[in-house]
Write a protein that holds these residues in place. Structure first.
Motif, PDB file in Angstrom:
ATOM      1  N   CYS A  17       0.864  -1.195   0.000  1.00 43.53           N
ATOM      2  CA  CYS A  17       0.000   0.000   0.000  1.00 43.53           C
ATOM      3  C   CYS A  17       0.889   1.229   0.000  1.00 43.53           C
ATOM      4  O   CYS A  17       1.798   1.338   0.823  1.00 43.53           O
ATOM      5  N   LEU A  19      -0.548   4.478  -0.035  1.00 45.89           N
ATOM      6  CA  LEU A  19      -1.361   5.669   0.253  1.00 45.89           C
ATOM      7  C   LEU A  19      -0.616   6.619   1.202  1.00 45.89           C
ATOM      8  O   LEU A  19      -0.676   7.834   1.031  1.00 45.89           O
ATOM      9  N   CYS A  20       0.040   6.048   2.203  1.00 43.20           N
ATOM     10  CA  CYS A  20       0.758   6.931   3.128  1.00 43.20           C
ATOM     11  C   CYS A  20       2.205   6.485   3.264  1.00 43.20           C
ATOM     12  O   CYS A  20       2.555   5.388   2.836  1.00 43.20           O
ATOM     13  N   HIS A  22       3.942   5.161   5.409  1.00 44.57           N
ATOM     14  CA  HIS A  22       4.269   3.895   6.060  1.00 44.57           C
ATOM     15  C   HIS A  22       4.603   2.825   5.016  1.00 44.57           C
ATOM     16  O   HIS A  22       5.324   1.871   5.305  1.00 44.57           O
ATOM     17  N   ASN A  23       3.993   2.968   3.820  1.00 46.96           N
ATOM     18  CA  ASN A  23       4.259   2.005   2.730  1.00 46.96           C
ATOM     19  C   ASN A  23       4.152   0.548   3.205  1.00 46.96           C
ATOM     20  O   ASN A  23       5.069  -0.259   2.987  1.00 46.96           O
ATOM     21  N   CYS A  24       3.050   0.222   3.852  1.00 49.71           N
ATOM     22  CA  CYS A  24       2.900  -1.120   4.442  1.00 49.71           C
ATOM     23  C   CYS A  24       2.964  -2.213   3.376  1.00 49.71           C
ATOM     24  O   CYS A  24       2.399  -2.077   2.292  1.00 49.71           O
ATOM     25  N   ILE A  26       1.641  -5.929   3.157  1.00 47.44           N
ATOM     26  CA  ILE A  26       0.648  -6.619   3.978  1.00 47.44           C
ATOM     27  C   ILE A  26       0.407  -8.040   3.468  1.00 47.44           C
ATOM     28  O   ILE A  26       0.087  -8.249   2.292  1.00 47.44           O
ATOM     29  N   GLY A  32      -3.021  -3.066   7.432  1.00 46.59           N
ATOM     30  CA  GLY A  32      -1.913  -2.117   7.523  1.00 46.59           C
ATOM     31  C   GLY A  32      -1.916  -1.427   8.880  1.00 46.59           C
ATOM     32  O   GLY A  32      -2.795  -1.654   9.713  1.00 46.59           O
ATOM     33  N   LYS A  33      -0.924  -0.555   9.074  1.00 48.97           N
ATOM     34  CA  LYS A  33      -0.764   0.120  10.363  1.00 48.97           C
ATOM     35  C   LYS A  33      -1.986   0.961  10.746  1.00 48.97           C
ATOM     36  O   LYS A  33      -2.220   1.229  11.912  1.00 48.97           O
ATOM     37  N   CYS A  34      -2.726   1.412   9.746  1.00 46.78           N
ATOM     38  CA  CYS A  34      -3.885   2.265  10.010  1.00 46.78           C
ATOM     39  C   CYS A  34      -5.093   1.468  10.504  1.00 46.78           C
ATOM     40  O   CYS A  34      -6.093   2.047  10.932  1.00 46.78           O
ATOM     41  N   ARG A  37      -7.111  -0.837   6.294  1.00 47.85           N
ATOM     42  CA  ARG A  37      -6.858  -1.358   4.946  1.00 47.85           C
ATOM     43  C   ARG A  37      -6.378  -2.798   5.096  1.00 47.85           C
ATOM     44  O   ARG A  37      -5.386  -3.067   5.782  1.00 47.85           O
ATOM     45  N   ASN A  83      -3.338   6.639  10.876  1.00 49.27           N
ATOM     46  CA  ASN A  83      -2.023   6.063  10.591  1.00 49.27           C
ATOM     47  C   ASN A  83      -0.965   6.536  11.586  1.00 49.27           C
ATOM     48  O   ASN A  83       0.208   6.249  11.421  1.00 49.27           O
ATOM     49  N   ILE A 131      -6.572   8.436   5.586  1.00 51.61           N
ATOM     50  CA  ILE A 131      -6.760   6.984   5.485  1.00 51.61           C
ATOM     51  C   ILE A 131      -8.260   6.635   5.326  1.00 51.61           C
ATOM     52  O   ILE A 131      -8.658   5.476   5.436  1.00 51.61           O
TER      53      ILE A 131
HETATM   54  S1  SF4 Z   1      -0.846   2.715   7.229  1.00 52.46           S
HETATM   55 FE1  SF4 Z   1      -2.656   2.218   5.995  1.00 52.46          FE
HETATM   56  S2  SF4 Z   1      -2.690   3.821   4.423  1.00 52.46           S
HETATM   57 FE2  SF4 Z   1      -0.625   3.816   5.276  1.00 52.46          FE
HETATM   58  S3  SF4 Z   1       0.546   2.493   3.924  1.00 52.46           S
HETATM   59 FE3  SF4 Z   1      -0.212   1.245   5.674  1.00 52.46          FE
HETATM   60  S4  SF4 Z   1      -2.116   0.347   4.930  1.00 52.46           S
HETATM   61 FE4  SF4 Z   1      -1.617   2.045   3.548  1.00 52.46          FE
END
Ligand code: SF4
Length: 284
Positions: A17, A19-20, A22-24, A26, A32-34, A37, A83, A131
């Motif tokens: 991912c 989007l933010c 963190h670039n998770c 998964i 993800g960390k948020c 997702r 996040n 997020i």
């Molecule tokens: S924290 Fe959420 S939005 Fe950010 S990269 Fe991870 S999954 Fe994506």
């Protein structure tokens, strides 16, 4: 509601991912960390699409946005998830937990925005809107296509990647962005994030819409005049016209430090005014 997410790709059976920042990466069946997702069999889904936990018609100054259509009211909505993991979060019950929510379709939300009396538009706030991206993007775009004069405001921690930010900005009129500290260690230890992407968000957003910045002055953590001076200086390099809200901290969630000293806040305001035209004290 569950909806396929934007800004991800598959690689080696894992979802990436972006989007933010963190670039998770998964694994199947994980989030993800948020916490909003989730990877299901090769696809990434957002689980908070249209899920509204909070709604209120607020004075625009409460966002806080003091220099964007002052004196007006704005329909403010939020969901759940974040996040960041700030120990001092004022809205931890919706940011750190999957709070009770109700599904509101894009069409329903836009109808409410356009029919509410004395309302200038919508503010995505309370939890972290970045997020909640897919819903925020769909609603902001639909609202602007329906009524270009309606305002869209975002109240955010600024922890969003550049590509999604740039796709959203054409539908955004105003942002309040947290600059929690100018110290990378603070971001890492207290928020679970990093400083650089937030500074980049401020720079990019300031070129595209009205931006105000908020710094919560947390006793014993970032309440030094040197830090406030550095924040003001950095913002002045972006644009000395950016309003800076210095906000008073109160103990909340996991942090029990004493409330910010008001005498210190007054001195901080004075220092920040050496660099910025507009400095506002909040929560006092
Ligand atoms: S924290 Fe959420 S939005 Fe950010 S990269 Fe991870 S999954 Fe994506």
């Amino acid at each position: 509601m569950k909806k396929e997410a934007m800004f991800y790709e598959m690689s080696k059976e894992k979802v990436h991912c972006f989007l933010c920042p963190h670039n998770c990466v998964i694994e199947n069946g994980h989030t993800g960390k948020c916490n909003v997702r989730t990877h299901e069999d090769g696809k990434l889904y957002t689980i908070n699409y249209g899920e509204v936990t909070s709604v209120s018609l607020d004075p625009i100054e409460k966002k806080p946005l003091h220099y964007f259509r002052p004196g007006s009211q704005i329909l403010s909505v939020g969901s759940f998830g974040c996040n960041f993991v700030c120990g001092f979060c004022q809205n931890y019950d919706i940011s750190q937990f999957k709070a009770k929510s109700e599904f509101v379709s894009k069409e329903e939300l836009i109808k409410t925005i356009l029919t509410a009396k004395n309302n200038i538009g919508v503010a995505f706030t309370y939890n972290e809107p970045s997020i909640w991206y897919e819903y925020v993007y769909d609603c902001a775009r639909f609202l602007k296509e329906t009524d270009p004069k309606a305002a869209v405001a975002i109240v955010t921690n600024g922890y969003i990647s550049q590509e999604p930010l740039k796709e959203l900005l054409p539908y955004v009129d105003a942002m309040n962005i947290d600059l929690k500290s100018i110290n990378g260690k603070y971001y890492k230890a207290l928020c679970g994030g990093s400083l650089e992407p937030v500074l980049k968000t401020i720079e990019t957003a300031a070129k595209a819409c009205h931006v105000e910045v908020t710094t919560l002055l947390v006793t014993g953590e970032n309440d030094t005049l040197e830090e406030v001076e550095e924040i003001a200086k950095i913002l002045s390099h972006v644009d000395p016209g950016i309003p800076l809200h210095l906000s008073r901290y109160f103990p909340r969630y996991k942090l029990e430090n004493a409330p910010t000293d008001i005498g210190f806040m007054r001195k901080a305001e004075e220092i920040a005014r050496k660099y910025l035209d507009k400095v506002i004290l909040g929560n006092i």
